[in-house]
Design an enzyme around this catalytic site. Structure first.
Site, short mmCIF file in Angstrom:
data_model
loop_
_atom_site.label_atom_id
_atom_site.label_comp_id
_atom_site.label_asym_id
_atom_site.label_seq_id
_atom_site.Cartn_x
_atom_site.Cartn_y
_atom_site.Cartn_z
N ARG A 29 -0.89 1.83 -5.44
CA ARG A 29 -0.14 2.38 -4.30
C ARG A 29 0.93 1.39 -3.86
NH1 ARG A 29 -2.63 7.06 -3.24
NH2 ARG A 29 -4.84 7.10 -3.80
N ASP A 30 2.10 1.95 -3.55
CA ASP A 30 3.22 1.12 -3.07
C ASP A 30 2.84 0.53 -1.72
OD1 ASP A 30 6.55 1.14 -3.76
OD2 ASP A 30 5.91 0.48 -1.78
N ILE A 31 3.20 -0.76 -1.54
CA ILE A 31 2.87 -1.47 -0.30
C ILE A 31 3.67 -0.94 0.89
CG2 ILE A 31 4.56 -3.36 -0.40
CD1 ILE A 31 2.16 -5.29 0.05
N ASN A 88 14.39 2.97 -10.37
CA ASN A 88 15.57 2.29 -9.84
C ASN A 88 16.01 1.24 -10.85
OD1 ASN A 88 15.48 3.72 -7.39
ND2 ASN A 88 13.96 2.32 -6.57
N VAL A 97 12.06 -5.20 -7.76
CA VAL A 97 11.09 -5.88 -8.64
C VAL A 97 11.51 -5.64 -10.09
CG1 VAL A 97 8.69 -6.10 -9.32
CG2 VAL A 97 9.25 -5.58 -6.92
N HIS A 101 9.13 0.07 -13.51
CA HIS A 101 8.15 0.87 -12.78
C HIS A 101 8.71 2.24 -12.46
CE1 HIS A 101 10.42 -1.64 -9.93
NE2 HIS A 101 10.35 -0.62 -9.08
N MET A 102 7.82 3.20 -12.51
CA MET A 102 8.13 4.57 -12.14
C MET A 102 7.51 4.82 -10.77
SD MET A 102 6.53 7.93 -13.96
CE MET A 102 7.61 8.25 -15.34
N HIS A 103 8.32 5.29 -9.82
CA HIS A 103 7.78 5.68 -8.51
C HIS A 103 7.33 7.14 -8.61
CE1 HIS A 103 9.71 2.39 -5.97
NE2 HIS A 103 10.47 2.32 -7.03
P1 DGP Z 1 12.10 -1.00 -6.56
O1 DGP Z 1 13.04 -0.98 -5.39
O2 DGP Z 1 12.26 0.24 -7.42
O3 DGP Z 1 12.17 -2.28 -7.34
O4 DGP Z 1 10.66 -0.85 -5.93
C1 DGP Z 1 9.74 -1.88 -5.78
C2 DGP Z 1 8.60 -1.33 -4.98
O5 DGP Z 1 7.53 -2.24 -5.07
C3 DGP Z 1 8.89 -1.15 -3.49
O6 DGP Z 1 8.78 0.24 -3.17
C4 DGP Z 1 7.82 -1.94 -2.78
C5 DGP Z 1 6.80 -2.24 -3.87
N1 DGP Z 1 6.17 -3.53 -3.77
C6 DGP Z 1 6.79 -4.74 -3.69
N2 DGP Z 1 5.91 -5.73 -3.65
C7 DGP Z 1 4.67 -5.14 -3.72
C8 DGP Z 1 3.34 -5.64 -3.72
O7 DGP Z 1 3.07 -6.84 -3.66
N3 DGP Z 1 2.34 -4.73 -3.79
C9 DGP Z 1 2.59 -3.38 -3.88
N4 DGP Z 1 1.52 -2.57 -3.96
N5 DGP Z 1 3.82 -2.88 -3.89
C10 DGP Z 1 4.85 -3.75 -3.80
#
Ligand code: DGP
Length: 115
Positions: A29-31, A88, A97, A101-103
């Site tokens: 899950r996204d943070i 992205n 990051v 990754h696929m959202h």
């Molecule tokens: P992007 O902008 O596409 O690179 O999305 C990176 C996503 O990663 C962003 O929605 C927040 C998520 N994210 C960043 N750091 C962490 C983390 O430490 N844990 C989790 N679960 N998600 C994270």
């Protein structure tokens, strides 16, 4: 280059709410969720951006990412109403990051154009 935060999650060096795992794929899950369901689906192999993805090399891996997305959408109850998948890429794409990754976003009406 140092490890990305996602490689640290793969290696269990930092915690995450992991919802799916195979030999090649991890999802958690996204943070900072942007929808009721917001899951990140990543290959375990380090690929920094979409620009390094090659059909000839990564076709099976991409298939696995999409299989995971469909399975998770079903499991999360968002498959019937619909959902959004996003990659992205770099600065203008809003990538933060640098580990592919696929959202998977769902559980609410998405708008277009995206912000
Ligand atoms: P992007 O902008 O596409 O690179 O999305 C990176 C996503 O990663 C962003 O929605 C927040 C998520 N994210 C960043 N750091 C962490 C983390 O430490 N844990 C989790 N679960 N998600 C994270």
């Amino acid at each position: 280059m140092g490890k990305t935060i996602f490689s640290k999650i793969i290696d269990r060096e930092i915690p995450a709410d992991i919802v799916y795992e195979t030999d090649n794929i991890l999802a958690f899950r996204d943070i900072n969720p942007q929808a009721p369901v917001h899951i990140l689906i990543i290959p375990k192999v380090e690929i920094p951006t979409v620009r390094e993805v090659k059909g000839s090399e990564h076709a099976a891996l991409l298939g696995e990412l999409f299989d995971a997305a469909n399975e998770l959408a079903e499991k999360e109850g968002i498959s019937k109403e619909g959902f959004r998948l996003v990659f992205n890429c770099d600065k203008n794409g809003g990538q933060v990051v640098y580990h592919l990754h696929m959202h998977l976003l769902g559980g609410r009406q998405m708008r277009w154009p995206p912000g």
